[in-house]
Design a protein around this motif. Structure first.
Motif, short mmCIF file in Angstrom:
data_model
loop_
_atom_site.label_atom_id
_atom_site.label_comp_id
_atom_site.label_asym_id
_atom_site.label_seq_id
_atom_site.Cartn_x
_atom_site.Cartn_y
_atom_site.Cartn_z
N PHE A 1 0.84 -1.27 -0.02
CA PHE A 1 -0.10 0.07 0.10
C PHE A 1 0.96 1.32 0.07
O PHE A 1 0.86 2.04 1.06
CB PHE A 1 -0.98 0.23 1.33
N PRO A 2 1.77 1.45 -1.13
CA PRO A 2 2.32 2.67 -1.06
C PRO A 2 1.97 3.97 -0.58
O PRO A 2 0.74 4.24 -0.99
CB PRO A 2 2.93 2.55 -2.50
N GLY A 3 2.73 4.61 0.16
CA GLY A 3 2.35 5.93 0.69
C GLY A 3 1.50 5.94 2.11
O GLY A 3 1.10 6.86 2.72
N LEU A 4 0.66 4.67 2.22
CA LEU A 4 0.12 4.45 3.40
C LEU A 4 0.81 4.79 4.78
O LEU A 4 0.00 5.12 5.79
CB LEU A 4 -0.80 3.12 3.60
N LYS A 5 1.92 4.12 4.99
CA LYS A 5 2.65 4.32 6.21
C LYS A 5 2.67 5.87 6.55
O LYS A 5 2.59 6.21 7.72
CB LYS A 5 4.01 3.82 5.89
N GLN A 6 3.02 6.73 5.50
CA GLN A 6 3.04 8.16 5.84
C GLN A 6 1.88 8.60 6.34
O GLN A 6 1.73 9.49 7.11
CB GLN A 6 3.56 9.05 4.73
N ARG A 7 0.57 8.07 6.04
CA ARG A 7 -0.63 8.37 6.44
C ARG A 7 -0.69 7.87 7.79
O ARG A 7 -1.40 8.85 8.80
CB ARG A 7 -1.83 7.95 5.46
N TYR A 8 -0.37 6.67 8.01
CA TYR A 8 -0.44 6.37 9.64
C TYR A 8 0.30 7.32 10.57
O TYR A 8 -0.04 7.90 11.65
CB TYR A 8 0.18 4.93 9.47
N ILE A 9 1.64 7.49 10.14
CA ILE A 9 2.33 8.37 10.84
C ILE A 9 2.03 9.75 11.19
O ILE A 9 1.96 10.06 12.30
CB ILE A 9 3.81 8.30 10.40
N LYS A 10 1.27 10.42 10.18
CA LYS A 10 0.61 11.56 10.24
C LYS A 10 -0.43 11.56 11.16
O LYS A 10 -0.94 12.42 11.93
CB LYS A 10 0.46 12.06 8.90
N THR A 11 -1.34 10.68 11.21
CA THR A 11 -2.50 10.38 11.83
C THR A 11 -2.40 9.84 13.16
O THR A 11 -2.95 10.14 14.19
CB THR A 11 -3.65 9.22 11.12
N TYR A 12 -1.33 8.82 13.49
CA TYR A 12 -1.32 8.21 14.77
C TYR A 12 -0.04 8.60 15.41
O TYR A 12 0.14 8.33 16.62
CB TYR A 12 -1.57 6.88 14.45
N GLY A 13 1.04 9.14 14.83
CA GLY A 13 2.33 9.07 15.47
C GLY A 13 2.96 7.75 15.61
O GLY A 13 2.87 6.93 15.01
N ASN A 14 3.49 7.72 16.94
CA ASN A 14 3.89 6.45 17.38
C ASN A 14 2.94 5.93 18.64
O ASN A 14 3.49 5.14 19.37
CB ASN A 14 5.24 6.67 18.17
N ALA A 15 1.81 6.13 18.17
CA ALA A 15 0.73 5.36 19.29
C ALA A 15 0.52 3.88 19.43
O ALA A 15 0.95 3.31 18.30
CB ALA A 15 -0.82 6.13 19.11
N TYR A 16 0.29 3.60 20.65
CA TYR A 16 -0.17 2.03 20.62
C TYR A 16 -1.32 1.83 20.25
O TYR A 16 -1.53 0.82 19.31
CB TYR A 16 0.00 1.71 22.15
N GLU A 17 -2.44 2.40 20.50
CA GLU A 17 -3.67 2.22 20.03
C GLU A 17 -4.06 3.03 18.72
O GLU A 17 -3.71 4.28 18.54
CB GLU A 17 -4.70 2.54 21.05
N LEU A 18 -4.48 2.57 17.45
CA LEU A 18 -4.74 3.16 16.54
C LEU A 18 -6.13 2.93 16.02
O LEU A 18 -6.44 1.79 15.30
CB LEU A 18 -3.83 2.52 15.34
N PRO A 19 -6.98 3.64 16.32
CA PRO A 19 -8.61 3.32 16.32
C PRO A 19 -8.81 3.75 14.72
O PRO A 19 -8.51 4.83 14.28
CB PRO A 19 -9.32 4.28 17.19
N SER A 20 -9.72 3.23 14.08
CA SER A 20 -10.15 3.54 12.70
C SER A 20 -11.13 4.86 12.94
O SER A 20 -11.67 4.88 13.98
CB SER A 20 -11.02 2.43 12.17
N PRO A 21 -10.83 5.68 12.05
CA PRO A 21 -11.88 6.91 11.84
C PRO A 21 -13.37 6.70 11.64
O PRO A 21 -14.12 7.36 12.29
CB PRO A 21 -11.51 7.64 10.74
N ASN A 22 -13.69 5.41 11.40
CA ASN A 22 -15.00 4.90 11.35
C ASN A 22 -15.30 4.20 12.61
O ASN A 22 -16.53 3.54 12.44
CB ASN A 22 -15.17 4.05 9.95
#
Length: 294
Positions: free
Chosen positions: A228-249
């Motif tokens: 999924f090219p580019g998706l890692k950057q979206r994760y980092i921007k959205t969640y930083g280094n968090a342990y829990e990553l809840p879906s926006p949905n």
């Protein structure tokens, strides 16, 4: 694969125990929490550690217990990964559970469990057996990316059907749900529809999202870069280094999840599901054939 003599096999206390016959896994799921450094693996994760004396340890442990209880397996390493085809240690441990009259709660993604359905049936008749199957991704093509070295969701649903025919209760793990990948209404609706159809007893869901720790995070992000090219950057921007990553949905999907479960009498909170998994009543009533055929 390498072999060790373990010092013990059961963990926990009181009304239920857990065991892991293997350490590591060959299924290759991109999100696997068991890769996390906190579990202190001293060998590569795919180099499966085999507790070759697990049957002997289990025999000694169950022989010494006065009260019957549930024995769980699969929480850290799948008991039906590829090496089980040859070693059959899970089967030998199930035979011991059956011999001593204990219950079993087994968690897997693999259709190799069907090779032991005769034993699961006997355990369920004598005590109690619950089969837990992980379902995360209904689309087969996406499933092959996320969970590459194990049977797809359609095949796992067939496992649930076969268990229902035998009167063996099932619990589905709807976890993890990956933000921006499979956290869609369509995916969740299709999985829930199948769960209702095959009459699962419960669905375990800890919210729509996933958790990432050191070790697990790096492996997951490398998989995102590949698939999924580019998706890692979206994760980092959205969640930083968090342990829990809840879906926006999350909120919308959880409302739908809870509504479907309540409508069809499916256990849907962790407390309900774990309570059922851990409970071995003195008089266990197997699902009737009538219930299985409905």
């Amino acid at each position: 694969m390498h072999f060790v003599d373990a010092k013990g096999i059961l963990t926990g206390s009181g009304g239920h125990y857990g065991m892991n016959i293997y350490r590591g896994c060959s299924h290759g799921c991109i999100y696997c929490d068991s890769r996390s450094k906190c579990y202190q693996f001293t060998h590569p994760f795919e180099d499966i550690e085999v507790k070759q004396n697990a049957p002997e340890l289990l025999t000694a442990a169950l022989r010494s217990k006065r009260k019957k209880c549930m024995i769980g397996t699969g929480s850290m390493s799948d008991p039906y990964m590829h090496c089980e085809e040859e070693l059959r240690l899970t089967r030998r441990c199930l035979e011991i559970i059956l011999e001593y009259g204990f219950g079993a709660a087994i968690q897997t993604k693999s259709d190799r469990i069907l090779q032991d359905i005769d034993l699961l049936d006997e355990i369920n008749k004598k005590a109690k057996c619950v089969v837990q199957i992980t379902l995360t991704t209904y689309d087969d093509d996406l499933c092959r990316i996320i969970e590459p070295n194990v049977c797809n969701t359609k095949r796992r649903i067939e496992i649930l059907e076969e268990m229902r025919k035998r009167g063996i209760p099932t619990v589905v793990w709807l976890s993890p749900i990956l933000p921006f990948i499979n956290d869609t209404e369509e995916n969740i609706e299709m999985i829930l529809k199948e769960c209702v159809r095959v009459k699962v007893k419960g669905i375990l869901c800890f919210g729509m999202g996933l958790t990432l720790r050191e070790g697990d995070r790096e492996y997951y992000y490398a998989a995102l870069d590949r698939h999924f090219p580019g998706l890692k950057q979206r994760y980092i921007k959205t969640y930083g280094n968090a342990y829990e990553l809840p879906s926006p949905n999350n909120d919308r999907l959880m409302r739908r999840f809870t509504a479907v479960c309540r409508e069809h009498g499916i256990l849907c909170t962790p407390e309900e599901c774990f309570g059922y998994l851990h409970d071995l009543p003195e008089k266990y009533v197997q699902m009737s054939i009538f219930d299985c055929l409905q």
